[in-house]
Write a protein that holds these residues in place. Structure first.
Motif, PDB file in Angstrom:
ATOM      1  N   MET A 240      49.959  11.255  -1.895  1.00 41.85           N
ATOM      2  CA  MET A 240      48.997  10.251  -1.428  1.00 41.85           C
ATOM      3  C   MET A 240      48.494  10.550  -0.025  1.00 41.85           C
ATOM      4  O   MET A 240      47.428  10.075   0.378  1.00 41.85           O
ATOM      5  CB  MET A 240      49.631   8.853  -1.508  1.00 41.85           C
ATOM      6  CG  MET A 240      49.817   8.364  -2.931  1.00 41.85           C
ATOM      7  SD  MET A 240      50.289   6.624  -3.073  1.00 41.85           S
ATOM      8  CE  MET A 240      52.003   6.689  -2.502  1.00 41.85           C
ATOM      9  N   ALA A 241      49.252  11.367   0.708  1.00 41.10           N
ATOM     10  CA  ALA A 241      48.796  11.786   2.042  1.00 41.10           C
ATOM     11  C   ALA A 241      47.763  12.899   1.952  1.00 41.10           C
ATOM     12  O   ALA A 241      47.060  13.177   2.922  1.00 41.10           O
ATOM     13  CB  ALA A 241      49.994  12.252   2.868  1.00 41.10           C
ATOM     14  N   GLY A 242      47.669  13.525   0.775  1.00 43.38           N
ATOM     15  CA  GLY A 242      46.695  14.596   0.604  1.00 43.38           C
ATOM     16  C   GLY A 242      47.282  15.984   0.515  1.00 43.38           C
ATOM     17  O   GLY A 242      46.546  16.975   0.420  1.00 43.38           O
ATOM     18  N   VAL A 243      48.604  16.098   0.533  1.00 41.44           N
ATOM     19  CA  VAL A 243      49.247  17.401   0.406  1.00 41.44           C
ATOM     20  C   VAL A 243      49.067  17.904  -1.032  1.00 41.44           C
ATOM     21  O   VAL A 243      49.234  17.144  -1.979  1.00 41.44           O
ATOM     22  CB  VAL A 243      50.754  17.303   0.741  1.00 41.44           C
ATOM     23  CG1 VAL A 243      51.464  18.618   0.446  1.00 41.44           C
ATOM     24  CG2 VAL A 243      50.934  16.905   2.197  1.00 41.44           C
ATOM     25  N   GLN A 244      48.697  19.160  -1.181  1.00 49.62           N
ATOM     26  CA  GLN A 244      48.446  19.745  -2.495  1.00 49.62           C
ATOM     27  C   GLN A 244      49.704  20.448  -3.020  1.00 49.62           C
ATOM     28  O   GLN A 244      50.544  20.897  -2.246  1.00 49.62           O
ATOM     29  CB  GLN A 244      47.301  20.757  -2.407  1.00 49.62           C
ATOM     30  CG  GLN A 244      46.008  20.184  -1.861  1.00 49.62           C
ATOM     31  CD  GLN A 244      45.463  19.052  -2.737  1.00 49.62           C
ATOM     32  OE1 GLN A 244      45.357  19.202  -3.947  1.00 49.62           O
ATOM     33  NE2 GLN A 244      45.136  17.928  -2.123  1.00 49.62           N
ATOM     34  N   SER A 245      49.776  20.597  -4.337  1.00 48.42           N
ATOM     35  CA  SER A 245      50.913  21.338  -4.913  1.00 48.42           C
ATOM     36  C   SER A 245      50.567  22.822  -5.067  1.00 48.42           C
ATOM     37  O   SER A 245      51.442  23.666  -5.083  1.00 48.42           O
ATOM     38  CB  SER A 245      51.292  20.763  -6.276  1.00 48.42           C
ATOM     39  OG  SER A 245      50.340  21.122  -7.257  1.00 48.42           O
ATOM     40  N   TYR A 246      49.298  23.132  -5.211  1.00 50.73           N
ATOM     41  CA  TYR A 246      48.765  24.495  -5.363  1.00 50.73           C
ATOM     42  C   TYR A 246      49.126  25.135  -6.702  1.00 50.73           C
ATOM     43  O   TYR A 246      48.524  26.120  -7.095  1.00 50.73           O
ATOM     44  CB  TYR A 246      49.213  25.416  -4.206  1.00 50.73           C
ATOM     45  CG  TYR A 246      48.701  24.946  -2.871  1.00 50.73           C
ATOM     46  CD1 TYR A 246      47.362  25.106  -2.517  1.00 50.73           C
ATOM     47  CD2 TYR A 246      49.553  24.319  -1.962  1.00 50.73           C
ATOM     48  CE1 TYR A 246      46.884  24.651  -1.288  1.00 50.73           C
ATOM     49  CE2 TYR A 246      49.088  23.861  -0.740  1.00 50.73           C
ATOM     50  CZ  TYR A 246      47.751  24.025  -0.410  1.00 50.73           C
ATOM     51  OH  TYR A 246      47.280  23.576   0.796  1.00 50.73           O
ATOM     52  N   ILE A 247      50.130  24.628  -7.377  1.00 53.62           N
ATOM     53  CA  ILE A 247      50.527  25.172  -8.679  1.00 53.62           C
ATOM     54  C   ILE A 247      50.169  24.160  -9.766  1.00 53.62           C
ATOM     55  O   ILE A 247      50.513  22.977  -9.657  1.00 53.62           O
ATOM     56  CB  ILE A 247      52.048  25.465  -8.737  1.00 53.62           C
ATOM     57  CG1 ILE A 247      52.482  26.320  -7.537  1.00 53.62           C
ATOM     58  CG2 ILE A 247      52.400  26.152 -10.059  1.00 53.62           C
ATOM     59  CD1 ILE A 247      51.852  27.700  -7.484  1.00 53.62           C
ATOM     60  N   VAL A 252      54.018  24.419 -13.695  1.00 57.87           N
ATOM     61  CA  VAL A 252      55.297  24.036 -13.087  1.00 57.87           C
ATOM     62  C   VAL A 252      56.316  23.686 -14.182  1.00 57.87           C
ATOM     63  O   VAL A 252      57.474  24.102 -14.122  1.00 57.87           O
ATOM     64  CB  VAL A 252      55.113  22.828 -12.132  1.00 57.87           C
ATOM     65  CG1 VAL A 252      56.475  22.332 -11.628  1.00 57.87           C
ATOM     66  CG2 VAL A 252      54.227  23.198 -10.959  1.00 57.87           C
ATOM     67  N   VAL A 253      55.857  22.953 -15.185  1.00 55.54           N
ATOM     68  CA  VAL A 253      56.741  22.606 -16.310  1.00 55.54           C
ATOM     69  C   VAL A 253      57.191  23.877 -17.032  1.00 55.54           C
ATOM     70  O   VAL A 253      58.374  24.030 -17.362  1.00 55.54           O
ATOM     71  CB  VAL A 253      56.014  21.665 -17.294  1.00 55.54           C
ATOM     72  CG1 VAL A 253      56.850  21.451 -18.560  1.00 55.54           C
ATOM     73  CG2 VAL A 253      55.719  20.323 -16.632  1.00 55.54           C
ATOM     74  N   GLU A 254      56.257  24.779 -17.247  1.00 50.46           N
ATOM     75  CA  GLU A 254      56.595  26.049 -17.915  1.00 50.46           C
ATOM     76  C   GLU A 254      57.596  26.856 -17.084  1.00 50.46           C
ATOM     77  O   GLU A 254      58.547  27.441 -17.628  1.00 50.46           O
ATOM     78  CB  GLU A 254      55.318  26.863 -18.137  1.00 50.46           C
ATOM     79  CG  GLU A 254      55.548  28.166 -18.883  1.00 50.46           C
ATOM     80  CD  GLU A 254      54.260  28.959 -19.066  1.00 50.46           C
ATOM     81  OE1 GLU A 254      53.232  28.580 -18.472  1.00 50.46           O
ATOM     82  OE2 GLU A 254      54.292  29.967 -19.798  1.00 50.46           O
ATOM     83  N   ALA A 255      57.380  26.870 -15.768  1.00 51.94           N
ATOM     84  CA  ALA A 255      58.296  27.598 -14.880  1.00 51.94           C
ATOM     85  C   ALA A 255      59.694  26.994 -14.924  1.00 51.94           C
ATOM     86  O   ALA A 255      60.701  27.718 -14.967  1.00 51.94           O
ATOM     87  CB  ALA A 255      57.755  27.590 -13.454  1.00 51.94           C
TER      88      ALA A 255
END
Length: 291
Positions: A240-247, A252-255
């Motif tokens: 909610m602060a705006g930080v991205q996951s990039y993945i 991510v689930v597959e990893a």
């Protein structure tokens, strides 16, 4: 309607609806139940969650066969006591509630597996606490639970939520990710922010092994319920602060699933590795009949 998180998000964005509305519509289609019937089922399950999250806060559960008897009340006393804590009263209360459900589970009490019994404390502690903090309406709380369930169903379909197959990352990790996504929606965040919170939360715990002492879902399972409840909250705030996951969330689930397959069998609920294989762990099991 959708087979993965990307398709779920696309539907929500194209229709300008919440994730929970899409998940609910999908559940109506597959269950042949009405939205009202599904929400009533969720309401019944939420009552079970609320009861388990508070049952052991003031009164420890039965000590018979229970290595973690009393941990919830200890944490609750710390959260509500006069002594100043580090993380704040809210976070400490969340941890106490997560421990309470775990303690109830260890004493064969009634819990709601979401997604599993071993991770039963995380979603209830997060949703109940955020709902109280935000003074959320009951309908909004139930819809947030629908969102959490939708993410859990996708992971179950495309990967695993079983510690015996994917390690603790698949149980407590997925529970935290489900709770993070739901918390964002409950706080009024966007569908994309919910997906980001889900991804961040699961990445934060990637690789965690399943090593229950004596094969019992108690130590370190209960403590991980507390820590992953906090993981869910911080991931929601990051998103909610705006930080991205990039993945990508589906990647991510597959990893996570691939990492789980790479784990040796000693670290997948067999109690042959990790803290379960320590001298302290063995001593705890020897002492169990006298506890």
């Amino acid at each position: 309607m959708y087979k993965n998180i990307k398709e779920l998000l696309t539907l929500a964005q194209e229709r300008n609806e919440t994730l929970s509305q899409i998940v609910l519509e999908n559940e109506v289609k597959h269950s042949e139940k009405s939205p009202e019937e599904i929400l009533q089922i969720m309401s019944d399950r939420y009552e079970v969650m609320k009861n388990s999250a508070k049952k052991a806060l003031e009164h420890p559960t039965s000590p018979e066969g229970n290595l973690i008897c009393g941990i919830a009340s200890t944490q609750y006393a710390y959260a509500t006591g006069e002594k100043k804590n580090l993380c704040g009263d809210f976070i400490n209360l969340v941890m106490a509630r997560a421990l309470s459900s775990s303690e109830v589970n260890a004493s064969m009490g009634k819990i709601c597996a979401m997604p599993t019994a071993g991770s039963c404390g995380i979603v209830p502690a997060v949703i109940l606490s955020v709902a109280e903090e935000r003074k959320a309406a009951e309908k909004d709380v139930l819809m947030a639970m629908i969102t959490a369930s939708g993410f859990g169903a996708i992971v179950t379909e495309n990967a695993t939520v079983a510690g015996a197959e994917g390690g603790c990352q698949a149980e407590c990790g997925v529970a935290a990710a489900m709770a993070a996504a739901a918390a964002v929606e409950l706080c009024g965040g966007t569908p994309l922010q919910s997906v980001t919170a889900f991804s961040l939360s699961l990445m934060n715990i990637m690789g965690l092994v399943c090593d229950p002492v004596g094969g019992l879902v108690q130590i370190p399972c209960a403590q991980r319920n507390a820590s992953q409840a906090v993981n869910a909250l911080l991931s929601a705030d990051l998103a909610m602060a705006g930080v991205q996951s990039y993945i990508d969330a589906d990647e991510v689930v597959e990893a996570m699933y691939k990492v789980g397959k790479l784990l040796p069998m000693q670290l997948k609920e067999t109690a042959l590795g990790g803290v379960a294989a320590t001298c302290s762990g063995a001593c705890l099991m020897k002492a169990l009949p006298q506890l």
